[in-house]
Design a protein around this motif. Sequence first.
Motif, PDB file in Angstrom:
ATOM      1  N   MET A  59      21.136 -12.428  42.890  1.00 37.70           N
ATOM      2  CA  MET A  59      20.026 -11.807  42.700  1.00 37.70           C
ATOM      3  C   MET A  59      20.189 -10.125  43.118  1.00 37.70           C
ATOM      4  O   MET A  59      19.736  -9.343  42.477  1.00 37.70           O
ATOM      5  N   LEU A  60      21.041 -10.071  44.069  1.00 35.37           N
ATOM      6  CA  LEU A  60      21.431  -8.724  44.480  1.00 35.37           C
ATOM      7  C   LEU A  60      22.196  -7.936  43.192  1.00 35.37           C
ATOM      8  O   LEU A  60      21.922  -6.735  42.898  1.00 35.37           O
ATOM      9  N   GLU A  61      22.921  -8.635  42.611  1.00 38.49           N
ATOM     10  CA  GLU A  61      23.844  -8.122  41.595  1.00 38.49           C
ATOM     11  C   GLU A  61      22.937  -7.963  40.301  1.00 38.49           C
ATOM     12  O   GLU A  61      23.239  -6.924  39.579  1.00 38.49           O
ATOM     13  N   LYS A  62      22.045  -8.880  40.160  1.00 39.61           N
ATOM     14  CA  LYS A  62      21.450  -8.780  38.898  1.00 39.61           C
ATOM     15  C   LYS A  62      20.146  -7.541  39.008  1.00 39.61           C
ATOM     16  O   LYS A  62      19.800  -6.985  38.144  1.00 39.61           O
ATOM     17  N   TYR A  63      19.705  -7.434  40.202  1.00 45.26           N
ATOM     18  CA  TYR A  63      18.637  -6.627  40.522  1.00 45.26           C
ATOM     19  C   TYR A  63      18.906  -5.594  41.624  1.00 45.26           C
ATOM     20  O   TYR A  63      18.762  -5.728  42.810  1.00 45.26           O
ATOM     21  N   PRO A  64      19.790  -4.818  41.419  1.00 46.88           N
ATOM     22  CA  PRO A  64      20.353  -3.785  42.419  1.00 46.88           C
ATOM     23  C   PRO A  64      19.309  -3.146  43.192  1.00 46.88           C
ATOM     24  O   PRO A  64      19.857  -2.732  44.517  1.00 46.88           O
ATOM     25  N   GLU A  65      18.129  -2.989  42.966  1.00 49.46           N
ATOM     26  CA  GLU A  65      16.959  -2.306  43.782  1.00 49.46           C
ATOM     27  C   GLU A  65      16.320  -3.212  44.636  1.00 49.46           C
ATOM     28  O   GLU A  65      15.617  -2.825  45.496  1.00 49.46           O
ATOM     29  N   LEU A  66      16.684  -4.651  44.446  1.00 53.39           N
ATOM     30  CA  LEU A  66      15.903  -5.647  45.075  1.00 53.39           C
ATOM     31  C   LEU A  66      16.184  -5.478  46.604  1.00 53.39           C
ATOM     32  O   LEU A  66      17.298  -4.668  47.161  1.00 53.39           O
ATOM     33  N   LYS A  67      15.106  -5.482  47.345  1.00 51.18           N
ATOM     34  CA  LYS A  67      15.119  -5.508  49.062  1.00 51.18           C
ATOM     35  C   LYS A  67      14.954  -6.999  49.438  1.00 51.18           C
ATOM     36  O   LYS A  67      14.292  -7.904  48.819  1.00 51.18           O
ATOM     37  N   ILE A  68      15.889  -7.550  50.513  1.00 53.28           N
ATOM     38  CA  ILE A  68      15.580  -8.993  50.991  1.00 53.28           C
ATOM     39  C   ILE A  68      14.723  -8.676  51.920  1.00 53.28           C
ATOM     40  O   ILE A  68      14.818  -7.856  52.940  1.00 53.28           O
ATOM     41  N   VAL A  69      13.645  -9.632  52.168  1.00 54.08           N
ATOM     42  CA  VAL A  69      12.820  -9.525  53.091  1.00 54.08           C
ATOM     43  C   VAL A  69      12.936 -11.069  53.981  1.00 54.08           C
ATOM     44  O   VAL A  69      12.879 -12.095  53.472  1.00 54.08           O
ATOM     45  N   ALA A  70      13.352 -10.760  55.256  1.00 51.95           N
ATOM     46  CA  ALA A  70      13.599 -11.768  56.351  1.00 51.95           C
ATOM     47  C   ALA A  70      13.270 -11.436  57.782  1.00 51.95           C
ATOM     48  O   ALA A  70      12.535 -10.263  57.906  1.00 51.95           O
ATOM     49  N   ASN A  71      13.832 -12.297  58.457  1.00 51.97           N
ATOM     50  CA  ASN A  71      13.483 -11.933  59.878  1.00 51.97           C
ATOM     51  C   ASN A  71      14.746 -11.692  60.620  1.00 51.97           C
ATOM     52  O   ASN A  71      15.783 -11.813  60.129  1.00 51.97           O
ATOM     53  N   ALA A  72      14.601 -11.507  62.107  1.00 49.53           N
ATOM     54  CA  ALA A  72      15.608 -10.818  62.689  1.00 49.53           C
ATOM     55  C   ALA A  72      16.792 -12.088  62.869  1.00 49.53           C
ATOM     56  O   ALA A  72      17.955 -11.609  62.840  1.00 49.53           O
ATOM     57  N   LYS A  73      16.485 -13.195  62.813  1.00 48.81           N
ATOM     58  CA  LYS A  73      17.304 -14.116  62.976  1.00 48.81           C
ATOM     59  C   LYS A  73      18.418 -14.599  61.862  1.00 48.81           C
ATOM     60  O   LYS A  73      19.109 -15.127  61.797  1.00 48.81           O
ATOM     61  N   THR A  74      17.607 -13.947  60.588  1.00 50.60           N
ATOM     62  CA  THR A  74      18.131 -14.242  59.373  1.00 50.60           C
ATOM     63  C   THR A  74      19.277 -13.239  59.094  1.00 50.60           C
ATOM     64  O   THR A  74      20.363 -13.468  58.252  1.00 50.60           O
ATOM     65  N   LEU A  75      19.343 -12.009  59.631  1.00 49.93           N
ATOM     66  CA  LEU A  75      20.266 -11.148  59.471  1.00 49.93           C
ATOM     67  C   LEU A  75      21.687 -11.294  59.298  1.00 49.93           C
ATOM     68  O   LEU A  75      22.525 -11.274  58.633  1.00 49.93           O
ATOM     69  N   PRO A  76      22.155 -11.931  60.681  1.00 50.06           N
ATOM     70  CA  PRO A  76      23.657 -12.367  60.647  1.00 50.06           C
ATOM     71  C   PRO A  76      23.984 -13.289  59.787  1.00 50.06           C
ATOM     72  O   PRO A  76      25.199 -13.402  59.436  1.00 50.06           O
ATOM     73  N   MET A  77      23.168 -14.100  59.556  1.00 48.79           N
ATOM     74  CA  MET A  77      23.222 -15.273  58.475  1.00 48.79           C
ATOM     75  C   MET A  77      23.487 -14.726  56.948  1.00 48.79           C
ATOM     76  O   MET A  77      24.350 -15.101  56.294  1.00 48.79           O
ATOM     77  N   LEU A  78      22.659 -13.818  56.609  1.00 50.75           N
ATOM     78  CA  LEU A  78      22.859 -13.099  55.512  1.00 50.75           C
ATOM     79  C   LEU A  78      24.168 -12.392  55.224  1.00 50.75           C
ATOM     80  O   LEU A  78      24.740 -12.440  54.015  1.00 50.75           O
ATOM     81  N   ALA A  79      24.737 -11.928  56.359  1.00 50.17           N
ATOM     82  CA  ALA A  79      25.861 -11.181  56.280  1.00 50.17           C
ATOM     83  C   ALA A  79      26.904 -12.098  56.425  1.00 50.17           C
ATOM     84  O   ALA A  79      28.005 -11.725  55.590  1.00 50.17           O
ATOM     85  N   GLY A  80      26.888 -13.062  57.157  1.00 52.27           N
ATOM     86  CA  GLY A  80      28.152 -14.004  57.215  1.00 52.27           C
ATOM     87  C   GLY A  80      28.166 -14.927  55.966  1.00 52.27           C
ATOM     88  O   GLY A  80      29.471 -15.241  55.376  1.00 52.27           O
ATOM     89  N   TYR A  81      27.050 -15.440  55.257  1.00 51.17           N
ATOM     90  CA  TYR A  81      26.952 -16.189  54.103  1.00 51.17           C
ATOM     91  C   TYR A  81      27.322 -15.488  52.951  1.00 51.17           C
ATOM     92  O   TYR A  81      28.072 -16.020  52.023  1.00 51.17           O
ATOM     93  N   TYR A  82      26.699 -14.288  52.812  1.00 50.06           N
ATOM     94  CA  TYR A  82      26.723 -13.643  51.276  1.00 50.06           C
ATOM     95  C   TYR A  82      27.284 -12.108  51.477  1.00 50.06           C
ATOM     96  O   TYR A  82      27.034 -11.639  50.380  1.00 50.06           O
TER      97      TYR A  82
END
Length: 202
Positions: A59-82
């Motif tokens: 989704m970030l590749e297809k929509y470069p202006e996209l913002k991900i909406v998440a909570n603080a506990k998700t931040l390291p998981m987003l970085a680690g997974y993707y």
Amino acid sequence: VSYNSYLVVDEKVALIDTVECGFEDEFIANIEEAVPGRQIDYLVVNHMEPDHSSLVALMLEKYPELKIVANAKTLPMLAGYYGVPEEKVMVMAEGESLSLGSCSLSFYMIPMVHWPETMVTWLAEEQTVFSGDAFGTFGVVAEDIVDSTMTFELYRDEMIRYYSNIVGKYGTPVQSALKKLAGLPVARICSTHGPVWENNVD
């Protein structure tokens, strides 16, 4: 089992969760059919389990202006997974809201239902809760994605099997989550697995 993802379309467009990898083409085609020519402005990540977050990088590749909406506990998981950089993420706190124009999304943390970062998204203007795995069920959804008066009985055994296998051992966090959300006037439950509940909400 169904993998459900939702669009909230206003002045801004929010996508609520993605689906399992392997469904990329169908998923993108569905989005483009629903909102032809529109930018996806926000991707709300209620839950990082890969059956709902596998397509974050796509989704970030297809929509470069996209913002991900998440909570603080998700931040390291987003970085680690993707490999998602922190500047692409809007970190939302308990009860915080995000305006899409004439409507807004609010976010409530429900940790351990059934991962520590899990949250739900509330669309007050339509009395709709996007509940992630909560209120989910096994079983294939037919053409009618919204429940009828008979749907609860049709899915009852699969709902029990789903709860006992996926969420059951987290009974205390489930009760805490139900108490937290009890004050919301819920008219529609949009889970990530199973039908959309409108007629059997109680």
